[in-house]
Design an enzyme around this catalytic site. Sequence first.
Site, mmCIF file in Angstrom:
data_model
loop_
_atom_site.group_PDB
_atom_site.id
_atom_site.type_symbol
_atom_site.label_atom_id
_atom_site.label_comp_id
_atom_site.label_asym_id
_atom_site.label_seq_id
_atom_site.Cartn_x
_atom_site.Cartn_y
_atom_site.Cartn_z
ATOM 1 N N GLY A 29 -24.278 -33.015 13.012
ATOM 2 C CA GLY A 29 -24.009 -32.988 11.586
ATOM 3 C C GLY A 29 -22.561 -32.763 11.261
ATOM 4 O O GLY A 29 -21.721 -32.629 12.156
ATOM 5 N N ASN A 30 -22.293 -32.762 9.975
ATOM 6 C CA ASN A 30 -20.949 -32.517 9.479
ATOM 7 C C ASN A 30 -20.918 -31.188 8.757
ATOM 8 O O ASN A 30 -21.858 -30.826 8.061
ATOM 9 C CB ASN A 30 -20.536 -33.613 8.494
ATOM 10 N N ARG A 31 -19.830 -30.501 8.897
ATOM 11 C CA ARG A 31 -19.642 -29.221 8.237
ATOM 12 C C ARG A 31 -19.297 -29.486 6.764
ATOM 13 O O ARG A 31 -18.280 -30.081 6.464
ATOM 14 C CB ARG A 31 -18.448 -28.548 8.897
#
Length: 225
Positions: A29-31
Amino acid sequence: DLPADLSGRRVLITAGGTREAVDPVRFIGNRSSGRQGYAFAATALARGARVDLISANVALPDPPGAEITRVESAREMREAALAHSTAADVVIMTAAVADFRPAESAPGKIKKTGEGPAPIELVENPDILAELASRRDDPGRLVVGFAAETDNVLEYGRAKLERKGCDLLVVNQVGDGRAFGTEDNQAVVLGADGSATEIPHGPKEELADRVWDLVAPRLGPAHTR
Ligand code: C5P
């Protein structure tokens, strides 16, 4: 005093970061806290808009009055964004969408075998912003994208604006702990018309309001949808 310059308008906002399943318990995922997207939602509501908020993995209170669709992955976000886009006067794509996802997600939790980790094959996710920007069933719809750059902000920003085909691109200056998960933000907004507007360092609500200031006069005549 709040301008009601978005009254009668419908805005679609993507927020948060997508999660791409590796197995039932793990993801790539992306932060992203979702704060900037939620700030867009709150400020749009305050300026009179109806808000459709597509939220990916955000742990923030719902902006009162927004219609929220919760999604997990990029493909779910794409479905939801396409479904809501036809009604939108303006689309604000703040979400951090994972560029890649595992080619397949294991049905059960992947176990340690003692033979070292198995490689994860990745495939590319759809670019939701580019797709929405290219599918202009309504030429009056404004599409706003975001970019985070550490250097050559203007040069990379211009290239991205053209590649994505959006009307406005909000380029965040990141690095040195700026932007991610913080309350404040600083940006330059590039327009397909060649314009460049600096937004000074300030709260994310302030940045959102400055972007609405640029969006509102670019919207066509309001029509009932
Ligand atoms: O290409 P990049 O990820 O830097 O582009 C950022 C912009 O594009 C953001 O507005 C983001 O929400 C959007 N985006 C998207 N779908 C993707 C990747 C990015 O909508 N797969």
